[in-house]
Motif scaffolding. Structure first.
Motif, PDB file in Angstrom:
ATOM      1  N   ALA A 141       0.705   9.167  -6.049  1.00  0.00           N
ATOM      2  CA  ALA A 141       0.991  10.562  -5.686  1.00  0.00           C
ATOM      3  C   ALA A 141       1.655  11.291  -6.854  1.00  0.00           C
ATOM      4  O   ALA A 141       1.451  12.497  -7.028  1.00  0.00           O
ATOM      5  CB  ALA A 141       1.870  10.621  -4.443  1.00  0.00           C
ATOM      6  N   GLU A 180       0.693   4.125  -2.811  1.00  0.00           N
ATOM      7  CA  GLU A 180       0.466   5.533  -2.471  1.00  0.00           C
ATOM      8  C   GLU A 180       1.525   6.432  -3.106  1.00  0.00           C
ATOM      9  O   GLU A 180       1.206   7.503  -3.638  1.00  0.00           O
ATOM     10  CB  GLU A 180       0.465   5.724  -0.959  1.00  0.00           C
ATOM     11  CG  GLU A 180      -0.758   5.158  -0.280  1.00  0.00           C
ATOM     12  CD  GLU A 180      -0.695   5.289   1.227  1.00  0.00           C
ATOM     13  OE1 GLU A 180      -1.716   5.716   1.792  1.00  0.00           O
ATOM     14  OE2 GLU A 180       0.348   4.978   1.828  1.00  0.00           O
ATOM     15  N   ASP A 181       2.778   6.000  -3.065  1.00  0.00           N
ATOM     16  CA  ASP A 181       3.861   6.793  -3.666  1.00  0.00           C
ATOM     17  C   ASP A 181       3.686   6.909  -5.176  1.00  0.00           C
ATOM     18  O   ASP A 181       3.918   7.968  -5.760  1.00  0.00           O
ATOM     19  CB  ASP A 181       5.227   6.180  -3.354  1.00  0.00           C
ATOM     20  CG  ASP A 181       5.641   6.343  -1.901  1.00  0.00           C
ATOM     21  OD1 ASP A 181       5.015   7.157  -1.178  1.00  0.00           O
ATOM     22  OD2 ASP A 181       6.591   5.653  -1.481  1.00  0.00           O
ATOM     23  N   LEU A 200       0.831  -1.196   0.000  1.00  0.00           N
ATOM     24  CA  LEU A 200       0.000   0.000   0.000  1.00  0.00           C
ATOM     25  C   LEU A 200       0.872   1.255   0.000  1.00  0.00           C
ATOM     26  O   LEU A 200       0.567   2.234  -0.681  1.00  0.00           O
ATOM     27  CB  LEU A 200      -0.939  -0.014   1.210  1.00  0.00           C
ATOM     28  CG  LEU A 200      -2.024   1.050   1.261  1.00  0.00           C
ATOM     29  CD1 LEU A 200      -2.844   1.086  -0.020  1.00  0.00           C
ATOM     30  CD2 LEU A 200      -2.920   0.821   2.451  1.00  0.00           C
ATOM     31  N   ARG A 202      -4.692  10.057  -4.633  1.00  0.00           N
ATOM     32  CA  ARG A 202      -4.491   9.441  -3.328  1.00  0.00           C
ATOM     33  C   ARG A 202      -5.260   8.125  -3.285  1.00  0.00           C
ATOM     34  O   ARG A 202      -6.139   7.876  -4.121  1.00  0.00           O
ATOM     35  CB  ARG A 202      -4.953  10.369  -2.203  1.00  0.00           C
ATOM     36  CG  ARG A 202      -6.450  10.573  -2.144  1.00  0.00           C
ATOM     37  CD  ARG A 202      -6.844  11.513  -1.017  1.00  0.00           C
ATOM     38  NE  ARG A 202      -8.273  11.512  -0.831  1.00  0.00           N
ATOM     39  CZ  ARG A 202      -9.142  12.169  -1.583  1.00  0.00           C
ATOM     40  NH1 ARG A 202      -8.722  12.888  -2.607  1.00  0.00           N
ATOM     41  NH2 ARG A 202     -10.433  12.113  -1.332  1.00  0.00           N
ATOM     42  N   ILE A 203      -4.962   7.315  -2.294  1.00  0.00           N
ATOM     43  CA  ILE A 203      -5.641   6.034  -2.103  1.00  0.00           C
ATOM     44  C   ILE A 203      -6.425   6.097  -0.808  1.00  0.00           C
ATOM     45  O   ILE A 203      -5.917   6.571   0.207  1.00  0.00           O
ATOM     46  CB  ILE A 203      -4.620   4.879  -2.054  1.00  0.00           C
ATOM     47  CG1 ILE A 203      -3.959   4.725  -3.414  1.00  0.00           C
ATOM     48  CG2 ILE A 203      -5.285   3.584  -1.609  1.00  0.00           C
ATOM     49  CD1 ILE A 203      -2.867   3.694  -3.454  1.00  0.00           C
ATOM     50  N   GLU A 204      -7.650   5.624  -0.857  1.00  0.00           N
ATOM     51  CA  GLU A 204      -8.464   5.469   0.346  1.00  0.00           C
ATOM     52  C   GLU A 204      -8.873   4.009   0.431  1.00  0.00           C
ATOM     53  O   GLU A 204      -9.182   3.390  -0.579  1.00  0.00           O
ATOM     54  CB  GLU A 204      -9.700   6.365   0.282  1.00  0.00           C
ATOM     55  CG  GLU A 204      -9.367   7.845   0.347  1.00  0.00           C
ATOM     56  CD  GLU A 204     -10.593   8.729   0.477  1.00  0.00           C
ATOM     57  OE1 GLU A 204     -11.684   8.200   0.755  1.00  0.00           O
ATOM     58  OE2 GLU A 204     -10.446   9.936   0.294  1.00  0.00           O
TER      59      GLU A 204
END
Length: 88
Positions: free
Chosen positions: A56, A52-53, A48, A61-63
């Motif tokens: 970005a 995310e990186d 994860l 973004r990740i939720e």
């Protein structure tokens, strides 16, 4: 499709939509293009944090959500499982 497969697919889609090549993303992130490709195809783990990186770079973004109901890829629910009988 597993959650991991869905994550990989969405990360690849984010890169494509942003017009960022895997080679360009790998260079910015400091990993080899080969390793990034392996993460995005399931031949190497995509954590994860890495996801995310990567997204970005695409100004995304990740939720993560925990949802009610059985897994999509499994017809069983916990109540469908047969528990072993307890002995005397």
């Amino acid at each position: 499709m597993t959650a991991e497969d869905a994550l990989r697919s969405q990360v690849r889609d984010a890169l494509d939509a942003a017009g960022i090549s895997q080679a360009g993303a790998a260079r910015i992130l400091g990993v080899s293009t080969k390793h990034l490709c392996q993460m995005l195809t399931g031949r190497a783990p995509l954590t994860l944090a890495w996801a995310e990186d990567i997204v970005a770079l695409c100004d995304k973004r990740i939720e993560v959500f925990v949802l009610d109901g059985p897994r999509r890829d499994s017809p069983e629910t916990i109540t469908d499982l047969q528990l072993p009988e307890e002995g005397p």
